[in-house]
Design a protein around this motif. Sequence first.
Motif, mmCIF file in Angstrom:
data_model
loop_
_atom_site.group_PDB
_atom_site.id
_atom_site.type_symbol
_atom_site.label_atom_id
_atom_site.label_comp_id
_atom_site.label_asym_id
_atom_site.label_seq_id
_atom_site.Cartn_x
_atom_site.Cartn_y
_atom_site.Cartn_z
ATOM 1 N N PRO A 2 -9.336 26.339 -29.973
ATOM 2 C CA PRO A 2 -7.870 26.378 -29.958
ATOM 3 C C PRO A 2 -7.316 25.349 -28.980
ATOM 4 O O PRO A 2 -7.907 25.117 -27.914
ATOM 5 N N VAL A 3 -6.203 24.739 -29.334
ATOM 6 C CA VAL A 3 -5.607 23.698 -28.489
ATOM 7 C C VAL A 3 -4.091 23.845 -28.466
ATOM 8 O O VAL A 3 -3.464 24.206 -29.462
ATOM 9 N N ASN A 4 -3.505 23.565 -27.296
ATOM 10 C CA ASN A 4 -2.049 23.521 -27.168
ATOM 11 C C ASN A 4 -1.524 22.211 -27.739
ATOM 12 O O ASN A 4 -2.121 21.151 -27.503
ATOM 13 N N LEU A 5 -0.401 22.277 -28.441
ATOM 14 C CA LEU A 5 0.164 21.084 -29.078
ATOM 15 C C LEU A 5 1.619 20.888 -28.663
ATOM 16 O O LEU A 5 2.389 21.849 -28.581
ATOM 17 N N GLU A 6 1.971 19.622 -28.411
ATOM 18 C CA GLU A 6 3.363 19.258 -28.155
ATOM 19 C C GLU A 6 3.608 17.842 -28.650
ATOM 20 O O GLU A 6 2.863 16.925 -28.294
ATOM 21 N N LYS A 7 4.633 17.654 -29.472
ATOM 22 C CA LYS A 7 5.016 16.307 -29.900
ATOM 23 C C LYS A 7 5.712 15.595 -28.750
ATOM 24 O O LYS A 7 6.253 16.232 -27.844
ATOM 25 N N ALA A 8 5.686 14.263 -28.801
ATOM 26 C CA ALA A 8 6.347 13.486 -27.754
ATOM 27 C C ALA A 8 7.822 13.845 -27.684
ATOM 28 O O ALA A 8 8.473 14.103 -28.701
ATOM 29 N N MET A 9 8.370 13.852 -26.462
ATOM 30 C CA MET A 9 9.757 14.249 -26.267
ATOM 31 C C MET A 9 10.712 13.191 -26.804
ATOM 32 O O MET A 9 10.387 12.009 -26.866
ATOM 33 N N LEU A 10 11.899 13.638 -27.192
ATOM 34 C CA LEU A 10 12.979 12.768 -27.643
ATOM 35 C C LEU A 10 14.044 12.687 -26.550
ATOM 36 O O LEU A 10 14.094 13.545 -25.664
ATOM 37 N N GLN A 68 2.356 32.264 -25.764
ATOM 38 C CA GLN A 68 2.712 31.063 -26.508
ATOM 39 C C GLN A 68 1.691 29.926 -26.376
ATOM 40 O O GLN A 68 1.859 28.879 -27.009
ATOM 41 N N THR A 69 0.659 30.121 -25.587
ATOM 42 C CA THR A 69 -0.335 29.077 -25.351
ATOM 43 C C THR A 69 -1.741 29.663 -25.500
ATOM 44 O O THR A 69 -1.900 30.836 -25.843
ATOM 45 N N ILE A 70 -2.734 28.844 -25.207
ATOM 46 C CA ILE A 70 -4.120 29.309 -25.308
ATOM 47 C C ILE A 70 -4.597 29.998 -24.031
ATOM 48 O O ILE A 70 -5.762 30.381 -23.921
ATOM 49 N N ILE A 71 -3.697 30.183 -23.076
ATOM 50 C CA ILE A 71 -4.087 30.766 -21.784
ATOM 51 C C ILE A 71 -4.676 32.161 -21.931
ATOM 52 O O ILE A 71 -5.548 32.561 -21.160
ATOM 53 N N SER A 72 -4.230 32.900 -22.932
ATOM 54 C CA SER A 72 -4.749 34.257 -23.127
ATOM 55 C C SER A 72 -6.256 34.252 -23.410
ATOM 56 O O SER A 72 -6.921 35.280 -23.254
ATOM 57 N N GLN A 73 -6.797 33.106 -23.803
ATOM 58 C CA GLN A 73 -8.225 33.014 -24.132
ATOM 59 C C GLN A 73 -9.058 32.493 -22.961
ATOM 60 O O GLN A 73 -10.277 32.389 -23.067
ATOM 61 N N TYR A 74 -8.415 32.198 -21.844
ATOM 62 C CA TYR A 74 -9.156 31.711 -20.685
ATOM 63 C C TYR A 74 -10.000 32.825 -20.080
ATOM 64 O O TYR A 74 -9.594 33.988 -20.030
ATOM 65 N N GLN A 75 -11.162 32.444 -19.590
ATOM 66 C CA GLN A 75 -12.063 33.355 -18.893
ATOM 67 C C GLN A 75 -12.585 32.664 -17.640
ATOM 68 O O GLN A 75 -12.409 31.456 -17.469
ATOM 69 N N VAL A 76 -13.202 33.429 -16.753
ATOM 70 C CA VAL A 76 -13.869 32.823 -15.610
ATOM 71 C C VAL A 76 -14.938 31.866 -16.140
ATOM 72 O O VAL A 76 -15.744 32.224 -16.983
ATOM 73 N N GLY A 77 -14.914 30.634 -15.665
ATOM 74 C CA GLY A 77 -15.845 29.620 -16.141
ATOM 75 C C GLY A 77 -15.234 28.663 -17.149
ATOM 76 O O GLY A 77 -15.830 27.619 -17.444
#
Length: 222
Positions: free
Chosen positions: A81-89, A167-176
């Motif tokens: 899983p990856v966080n995505l953001e288009k370039a800002m306008l 809203q991000t992939i942070i919920s999938q973070y673990q130690v390590g």
Amino acid sequence: MFTGIVEAVGKVQAIAVNGQGARVTIACQGLDMADVKLGDSIATNGVCLTVVDYSQNSFSADVSTETLKRTGFAYYQIGQPVNLEKAMLPTTRFGGHIVSGHVDAVVEITRIERQGNSWDFHLTMPTEVAPYLAEKGSVTIDGTSLTVNSVADSSFRLTIVPHTTEQTIISQYQVGTKVNLEVDVIARYLERLLLARTGGAEQSTASSGVTESLLQKAGFIK
């Protein structure tokens, strides 16, 4: 340029390694691709990638050998899983901070603690990155603009609220878990300014070159 406000969570769909690096394809069903064109930039876990092919639900980009060495792409697998953001306008609401999409280091999560309805994440950092992090300053983790809550010699702490976790992939973070880190670009320009104002003559054991005496010479402290 980006703001660090994640627009969608995608997944690594394909990785084709070649002599120049790799071509990656990212599934991005949640990202509005209606205004995307060839050559546009999309931050993928904080890495600025240039679109070389795209459809309504995916895009492809080339990743150089240098990027593979310096970012989490070195160990990403299919389905990552990856966080995505288009370039800002120019008209984009600036909700985060200035993010260039150039990763400074890959750092590791060493401890996760529950704090009320939020979570504290403790991360290591290399010595060359430490001078650029400040308490209540901004940092980008996997493309997400976050606030540094405390800093130690070789580590720092983030407090993540539920909305950011959802809203991000942070919920999938673990130690390590290893994550991409980009320091606040303003800190880098400040360092360059300070060195230029003093002629760059002062030598320091700190990799950044910013010392207390340097700040005094530049007139920032007395």
